[in-house]
Design an enzyme around this catalytic site. Structure first.
Site, mmCIF file in Angstrom:
data_model
loop_
_atom_site.group_PDB
_atom_site.id
_atom_site.type_symbol
_atom_site.label_atom_id
_atom_site.label_comp_id
_atom_site.label_asym_id
_atom_site.label_seq_id
_atom_site.Cartn_x
_atom_site.Cartn_y
_atom_site.Cartn_z
ATOM 1 N N GLN A 144 18.083 -21.846 -22.176
ATOM 2 C CA GLN A 144 19.227 -21.328 -22.925
ATOM 3 C C GLN A 144 19.028 -19.835 -23.181
ATOM 4 O O GLN A 144 18.633 -19.430 -24.271
ATOM 5 C CB GLN A 144 19.340 -22.091 -24.254
ATOM 6 C CG GLN A 144 20.538 -21.742 -25.085
ATOM 7 C CD GLN A 144 21.796 -22.394 -24.570
ATOM 8 O OE1 GLN A 144 21.774 -23.482 -24.041
ATOM 9 N NE2 GLN A 144 22.903 -21.707 -24.731
ATOM 10 N N PHE A 145 19.312 -18.998 -22.169
ATOM 11 C CA PHE A 145 19.096 -17.562 -22.319
ATOM 12 C C PHE A 145 19.955 -16.956 -23.414
ATOM 13 O O PHE A 145 19.629 -15.903 -23.958
ATOM 14 C CB PHE A 145 19.304 -16.832 -20.988
ATOM 15 C CG PHE A 145 20.737 -16.605 -20.617
ATOM 16 C CD1 PHE A 145 21.368 -15.409 -20.942
ATOM 17 C CD2 PHE A 145 21.466 -17.579 -19.948
ATOM 18 C CE1 PHE A 145 22.703 -15.195 -20.596
ATOM 19 C CE2 PHE A 145 22.788 -17.374 -19.602
ATOM 20 C CZ PHE A 145 23.411 -16.181 -19.927
ATOM 21 N N THR A 146 21.043 -17.614 -23.790
ATOM 22 C CA THR A 146 21.924 -17.051 -24.816
ATOM 23 C C THR A 146 21.277 -17.039 -26.202
ATOM 24 O O THR A 146 21.809 -16.393 -27.109
ATOM 25 C CB THR A 146 23.277 -17.790 -24.870
ATOM 26 O OG1 THR A 146 23.050 -19.163 -25.161
ATOM 27 C CG2 THR A 146 24.029 -17.644 -23.549
#
Length: 148
Positions: free
Chosen positions: A78-80
């Protein structure tokens, strides 16, 4: 590394309508690698997650770890979680590790969690995933390894 833990009764992740990972009672773990993270960082995070007392004991107190309950984990990249929203209305993601390094550390974290004794499944790095879950509690925690 940064992780968002959600205690769940069940969770799954699908790509193109096909379930590729799931867990029963346990944790949905959204993970983001940050610049400067190392395999040792991922190991430390996995050890911390495996020992956190987030599950109810017989008295109803959050006093048991995922290991003690025999729960399982679903780990999703989940890079966000590295979003910078300090300027304007569009988040920036330059605070996330570069994709090759992020994938390596994400997979290392999942393996390290499994090596701690937690049954672990994953999503697919970089894919457009649909994640479903049933929160338990709800119990949600944010972990940052640089703040530990």
């Amino acid at each position: 590394m940064r992780a968002l833990l959600q205690r769940v009764t069940e969770a799954s992740v699908s790509v193109d309508g096909q379930i590729i990972g799931q867990c029963g009672p346990g944790l949905l773990i959204l993970v983001c690698a940050l610049p400067g993270d190392t395999p040792e960082t991922a190991n430390a995070l996995a050890t911390k997650v495996s020992k956190l007392r987030l599950f109810k004991d017989d008295a109803g107190k959050m006093n048991l770890s995922i290991l003690q309950t025999g729960g399982s984990a679903l780990v999703v990249s989940q890079f966000t979680l590295a979003a910078d929203t300090s300027r304007g209305n569009r988040p920036g993601f330059s605070g996330a590790a570069k994709p090759d390094e992020a994938e390596r550390l994400y997979l290392h974290f999942a393996k390290a969690l499994q090596d701690c004794g937690v049954a672990t499944e994953t999503g697919k790095f970089g894919a457009d995933m649909a994640v479903t879950l049933t929160n338990d509690g709800p119990v949600t925690l944010w972990l940052d390894t640089d703040a530990a």
